[in-house]
Motif scaffolding. Structure first.
Motif, PDB file in Angstrom:
ATOM      1  N   ILE A  80      48.419  77.999  76.318  1.00 11.95           N
ATOM      2  CA  ILE A  80      48.797  79.361  76.708  1.00 11.95           C
ATOM      3  C   ILE A  80      50.322  79.578  76.736  1.00 11.95           C
ATOM      4  O   ILE A  80      50.783  80.705  76.762  1.00 11.95           O
ATOM      5  CB  ILE A  80      48.178  79.759  78.077  1.00 11.95           C
ATOM      6  CG1 ILE A  80      48.546  78.767  79.183  1.00 11.95           C
ATOM      7  CG2 ILE A  80      46.661  79.902  77.957  1.00 11.95           C
ATOM      8  CD1 ILE A  80      48.152  79.242  80.575  1.00 11.95           C
ATOM      9  N   SER A  81      51.086  78.496  76.745  1.00 15.34           N
ATOM     10  CA  SER A  81      52.553  78.646  76.730  1.00 15.34           C
ATOM     11  C   SER A  81      53.177  77.330  76.286  1.00 15.34           C
ATOM     12  O   SER A  81      52.744  76.264  76.719  1.00 15.34           O
ATOM     13  CB  SER A  81      53.052  78.995  78.143  1.00 15.34           C
ATOM     14  OG  SER A  81      54.449  79.144  78.139  1.00 15.34           O
ATOM     15  N   ASN A  82      54.186  77.425  75.413  1.00 12.53           N
ATOM     16  CA  ASN A  82      54.838  76.157  75.026  1.00 12.53           C
ATOM     17  C   ASN A  82      56.310  76.117  75.456  1.00 12.53           C
ATOM     18  O   ASN A  82      57.092  75.329  74.941  1.00 12.53           O
ATOM     19  CB  ASN A  82      54.666  75.853  73.538  1.00 12.53           C
ATOM     20  CG  ASN A  82      55.361  76.870  72.652  1.00 12.53           C
ATOM     21  OD1 ASN A  82      55.990  77.810  73.141  1.00 12.53           O
ATOM     22  ND2 ASN A  82      55.238  76.695  71.352  1.00 12.53           N
ATOM     23  N   TYR A  83      56.665  76.976  76.415  1.00 15.58           N
ATOM     24  CA  TYR A  83      58.005  76.877  76.988  1.00 15.58           C
ATOM     25  C   TYR A  83      58.025  75.689  77.936  1.00 15.58           C
ATOM     26  O   TYR A  83      57.045  75.433  78.649  1.00 15.58           O
ATOM     27  CB  TYR A  83      58.368  78.141  77.768  1.00 15.58           C
ATOM     28  CG  TYR A  83      58.774  79.265  76.851  1.00 15.58           C
ATOM     29  CD1 TYR A  83      60.108  79.470  76.521  1.00 15.58           C
ATOM     30  CD2 TYR A  83      57.811  80.096  76.283  1.00 15.58           C
ATOM     31  CE1 TYR A  83      60.477  80.494  75.647  1.00 15.58           C
ATOM     32  CE2 TYR A  83      58.162  81.113  75.411  1.00 15.58           C
ATOM     33  CZ  TYR A  83      59.496  81.292  75.106  1.00 15.58           C
ATOM     34  OH  TYR A  83      59.868  82.291  74.231  1.00 15.58           O
ATOM     35  N   CYS A  84      59.119  74.953  77.954  1.00 16.45           N
ATOM     36  CA  CYS A  84      59.190  73.810  78.850  1.00 16.45           C
ATOM     37  C   CYS A  84      60.633  73.569  79.269  1.00 16.45           C
ATOM     38  O   CYS A  84      61.549  73.710  78.456  1.00 16.45           O
ATOM     39  CB  CYS A  84      58.622  72.569  78.161  1.00 16.45           C
ATOM     40  SG  CYS A  84      58.419  71.237  79.352  1.00 16.45           S
ATOM     41  N   THR A  85      60.812  73.221  80.531  1.00 24.22           N
ATOM     42  CA  THR A  85      62.167  72.956  81.028  1.00 24.22           C
ATOM     43  C   THR A  85      62.426  71.443  81.103  1.00 24.22           C
ATOM     44  O   THR A  85      63.457  71.021  81.596  1.00 24.22           O
ATOM     45  CB  THR A  85      62.354  73.568  82.438  1.00 24.22           C
ATOM     46  OG1 THR A  85      61.258  73.138  83.253  1.00 24.22           O
ATOM     47  CG2 THR A  85      62.385  75.084  82.394  1.00 24.22           C
ATOM     48  N   ASN A  86      61.476  70.666  80.637  1.00 24.63           N
ATOM     49  CA  ASN A  86      61.618  69.205  80.708  1.00 24.63           C
ATOM     50  C   ASN A  86      62.103  68.620  79.392  1.00 24.63           C
ATOM     51  O   ASN A  86      62.031  69.257  78.344  1.00 24.63           O
ATOM     52  CB  ASN A  86      60.268  68.565  81.058  1.00 24.63           C
ATOM     53  CG  ASN A  86      59.906  68.799  82.509  1.00 24.63           C
ATOM     54  OD1 ASN A  86      60.657  69.423  83.240  1.00 24.63           O
ATOM     55  ND2 ASN A  86      58.754  68.302  82.915  1.00 24.63           N
ATOM     56  N   LYS A  87      62.536  67.382  79.519  1.00 27.16           N
ATOM     57  CA  LYS A  87      63.031  66.687  78.327  1.00 27.16           C
ATOM     58  C   LYS A  87      62.274  65.368  78.197  1.00 27.16           C
ATOM     59  O   LYS A  87      62.761  64.317  78.598  1.00 27.16           O
ATOM     60  CB  LYS A  87      64.525  66.407  78.507  1.00 27.16           C
ATOM     61  CG  LYS A  87      65.427  67.185  77.576  1.00 27.16           C
ATOM     62  CD  LYS A  87      66.862  67.122  77.983  1.00 27.16           C
ATOM     63  CE  LYS A  87      67.643  66.050  77.318  1.00 27.16           C
ATOM     64  NZ  LYS A  87      69.078  66.131  77.678  1.00 27.16           N
ATOM     65  N   TYR A  90      59.346  62.272  73.617  1.00 32.02           N
ATOM     66  CA  TYR A  90      58.280  62.111  72.616  1.00 32.02           C
ATOM     67  C   TYR A  90      57.531  63.405  72.331  1.00 32.02           C
ATOM     68  O   TYR A  90      56.627  63.423  71.497  1.00 32.02           O
ATOM     69  CB  TYR A  90      57.272  61.060  73.123  1.00 32.02           C
ATOM     70  CG  TYR A  90      56.772  61.374  74.516  1.00 32.02           C
ATOM     71  CD1 TYR A  90      55.680  62.206  74.715  1.00 32.02           C
ATOM     72  CD2 TYR A  90      57.439  60.885  75.639  1.00 32.02           C
ATOM     73  CE1 TYR A  90      55.246  62.531  75.993  1.00 32.02           C
ATOM     74  CE2 TYR A  90      57.010  61.194  76.924  1.00 32.02           C
ATOM     75  CZ  TYR A  90      55.925  62.019  77.093  1.00 32.02           C
ATOM     76  OH  TYR A  90      55.507  62.351  78.354  1.00 32.02           O
ATOM     77  N   CYS A  91      57.881  64.493  73.025  1.00 30.72           N
ATOM     78  CA  CYS A  91      57.037  65.694  72.969  1.00 30.72           C
ATOM     79  C   CYS A  91      57.663  66.823  72.148  1.00 30.72           C
ATOM     80  O   CYS A  91      58.859  67.112  72.270  1.00 30.72           O
ATOM     81  CB  CYS A  91      56.763  66.181  74.397  1.00 30.72           C
ATOM     82  SG  CYS A  91      55.816  67.718  74.427  1.00 30.72           S
ATOM     83  N   GLY A  92      56.806  67.471  71.361  1.00 28.15           N
ATOM     84  CA  GLY A  92      57.262  68.580  70.532  1.00 28.15           C
ATOM     85  C   GLY A  92      57.746  69.778  71.342  1.00 28.15           C
ATOM     86  O   GLY A  92      58.531  70.592  70.864  1.00 28.15           O
ATOM     87  N   PHE A  93      57.303  69.917  72.587  1.00 29.86           N
ATOM     88  CA  PHE A  93      57.692  71.058  73.429  1.00 29.86           C
ATOM     89  C   PHE A  93      58.973  70.803  74.232  1.00 29.86           C
ATOM     90  O   PHE A  93      59.433  71.686  74.966  1.00 29.86           O
ATOM     91  CB  PHE A  93      56.568  71.418  74.401  1.00 29.86           C
ATOM     92  CG  PHE A  93      55.318  71.982  73.780  1.00 29.86           C
ATOM     93  CD1 PHE A  93      55.289  72.332  72.432  1.00 29.86           C
ATOM     94  CD2 PHE A  93      54.179  72.194  74.535  1.00 29.86           C
ATOM     95  CE1 PHE A  93      54.131  72.848  71.851  1.00 29.86           C
ATOM     96  CE2 PHE A  93      53.014  72.721  73.969  1.00 29.86           C
ATOM     97  CZ  PHE A  93      52.996  73.044  72.626  1.00 29.86           C
ATOM     98  N   ARG A 101      58.670  79.245  70.066  1.00 35.54           N
ATOM     99  CA  ARG A 101      58.050  79.255  71.406  1.00 35.54           C
ATOM    100  C   ARG A 101      57.195  80.513  71.578  1.00 35.54           C
ATOM    101  O   ARG A 101      57.511  81.570  71.011  1.00 35.54           O
ATOM    102  CB  ARG A 101      59.120  79.252  72.498  1.00 35.54           C
ATOM    103  CG  ARG A 101      60.134  78.124  72.375  1.00 35.54           C
ATOM    104  CD  ARG A 101      59.799  76.954  73.236  1.00 35.54           C
ATOM    105  NE  ARG A 101      60.719  75.849  72.992  1.00 35.54           N
ATOM    106  CZ  ARG A 101      60.522  74.624  73.446  1.00 35.54           C
ATOM    107  NH1 ARG A 101      59.487  74.325  74.169  1.00 35.54           N
ATOM    108  NH2 ARG A 101      61.378  73.660  73.183  1.00 35.54           N
ATOM    109  N   LYS A 102      56.193  80.357  72.403  1.00 37.09           N
ATOM    110  CA  LYS A 102      55.339  81.523  72.684  1.00 37.09           C
ATOM    111  C   LYS A 102      54.706  81.384  74.057  1.00 37.09           C
ATOM    112  O   LYS A 102      54.341  80.284  74.472  1.00 37.09           O
ATOM    113  CB  LYS A 102      54.260  81.616  71.601  1.00 37.09           C
ATOM    114  CG  LYS A 102      53.476  82.910  71.680  1.00 37.09           C
ATOM    115  CD  LYS A 102      52.712  83.169  70.398  1.00 37.09           C
ATOM    116  CE  LYS A 102      51.722  84.300  70.572  1.00 37.09           C
ATOM    117  NZ  LYS A 102      52.320  85.577  70.937  1.00 37.09           N
ATOM    118  N   HIS A 103      54.631  82.511  74.738  1.00 33.74           N
ATOM    119  CA  HIS A 103      54.036  82.559  76.062  1.00 33.74           C
ATOM    120  C   HIS A 103      53.017  83.695  76.035  1.00 33.74           C
ATOM    121  O   HIS A 103      53.391  84.852  75.795  1.00 33.74           O
ATOM    122  CB  HIS A 103      55.148  82.840  77.090  1.00 33.74           C
ATOM    123  CG  HIS A 103      54.650  82.990  78.482  1.00 33.74           C
ATOM    124  ND1 HIS A 103      54.359  81.915  79.277  1.00 33.74           N
ATOM    125  CD2 HIS A 103      54.403  84.106  79.224  1.00 33.74           C
ATOM    126  CE1 HIS A 103      53.953  82.362  80.465  1.00 33.74           C
ATOM    127  NE2 HIS A 103      53.961  83.673  80.451  1.00 33.74           N
TER     128      HIS A 103
END
Ligand code: SF4
Length: 368
Positions: A80-87, A90-93, A101-103
């Motif tokens: 449902i959302s691929n915004y992310c504030t983490n680093k 290994y992750c595409g997001f 990006r989309k929410h």
């Protein structure tokens, strides 16, 4: 007591050395046992036990049949959302990645749900990146309410919540929570989780227990194979599952073996989990944990998944899209990772039936 206390007990235990010294006699003893301990689990994933793989597979097949019959449960993910504030390296997001990006708005979630429900899927797992301002608890709650209209069973794979938040979601109909530790190795964990709440290894490790205490029925755990030593992660995943199964007897615990796939992160796996070892670990989970659910996702190829039917696997994702808006195909975004098995739900059902097994869309309903 937390599961970390269990991990600490093995601080001075050298898994590599143990595995190198497993004898044929050790493996034979393990195979002939009814109830296995953690060293039996290691015997089964050792290279020595490869010589016995067919006998082990037959035992796994028998146990799977005893506890699950000739069935494979199906579910599908919904991002449902691929915004992310983490680093997470290994992750595409990962927030550093320049991806589309989309929410989803609530209207868009409803459209996605309608489209996915048309395929016959009744169990949905909804996922998000970790961007709490955008993907607030309120947003999660409302998403759950929308999805309840279209699906019989709802699970989440989102950032870890507090116990009372899980309880609120459970009261709204949440059935399951998937929360992978990614790696049980603390040092590696710190190296690959550079920013955000996910940096906190211990908070994440304790999450399945908060979920269980909140009364959520299903909990999925696992490690992401490729991040760290595969033997160590398989061993601690098995111990973690056993710990949860013994402590929270009302919960259904399931385990996954996701292998690192290509993503925008371009992460290079530390160690490769090949097909043979994958199968060996899966069989060892079955013999050690007997009635645990074993989940195999569309990260794996169609042919490989076909061959695992009946061997120990109990749950398959089907027709999966790992991009936000993937089912309606409107303004598609960058997927979290590449899937390998591209078959639609019907094709997967047919493959399961061709093996003499029954695809199951719904196996549980709350009646009180
Ligand atoms: S693994 Fe989860 S928290 Fe980490 S970058 Fe990806 S979406 Fe964000």
């Amino acid at each position: 007591m937390s599961f970390y206390d269990v991990i600490k007990k093995y601080e001075d235990f050298n898994i590599k050395e143990y595995l190198e010294n497993v004898s044929y006699e050790d493996v034979e003893k393990t195979i002939n046992k009814e109830n296995l301990n953690e060293f039996d689990f290691l015997n089964l994933i050792s290279n020595t036990s490869l010589e016995y793989i067919e006998i082990i597979a037959r035992k796994s097949q028998k146990l799977t049949k005893r506890y699950f019959g000739n069935t494979i449960s199906l579910y599908a993910p919904l991002y449902i959302s691929n915004y992310c504030t983490n680093k997470c390296t290994y992750c595409g997001f990962n927030k550093e990645n320049k991806i589309k990006r989309k929410h989803l708005s609530y209207e868009e979630i409803e459209k996605e749900a309608k489209e996915l429900a048309k395929t016959g899927i009744k169990h949905v797992l909804f996922l998000t990146g970790e961007a709490k301002e955008l993907v607030s608890f309120e947003y999660i709650k409302n998403t759950l309410i929308i999805l309840k209209k279209y699906f019989k069973s709802i699970s989440i794979e989102i950032y870890p919540l507090k116990e009372n938040e899980y309880r609120k979601l459970k009261n709204l109909g949440l059935d399951g929570v998937t929360i992978y530790q990614e790696t049980y190795d603390l040092e590696t964990y710190k190296k690959v989780h550079l920013e955000g709440q996910k940096k906190d290894y211990f908070y994440r490790l304790d999450t399945p227990e908060r979920v269980a205490r909140a009364g959520v029925r299903q909990i999925g755990i696992g490690a992401l194979y490729g991040l760290s030593d595969i033997y160590k992660d398989a061993f601690f995943s098995a111990l973690h599952a056993k710990y949860l199964m013994d402590k929270y007897i009302d919960c259904e615990i399931s385990i996954s073996l996701p292998r690192m796939k290509y993503s925008e992160s371009k992460f290079k796996p530390y160690q490769k989990l090949d097909n043979k070892k994958f199968i060996q670990i899966m069989l060892a989970f079955r013999l050690y944990l007997k009635y645990i659910g074993i989940n195999i996702s569309t990260r794996e190829s169609a042919e490989f998944r076909n061959n695992l039917i009946g061997l120990g696997a109990t749950k398959y994702s089907a027709g999966s899209k790992t991009d936000v808006g993937g089912y309606t195909k409107e303004n598609k975004s960058t997927p979290q990772f590449e899937t390998d098995d591209k078959r639609d739900v019907n094709e997967i059902c047919n493959a399961i039936k061709n093996r003499g097994y029954q695809p199951v869309f719904k196996d549980w309903e709350l009646i009180i």
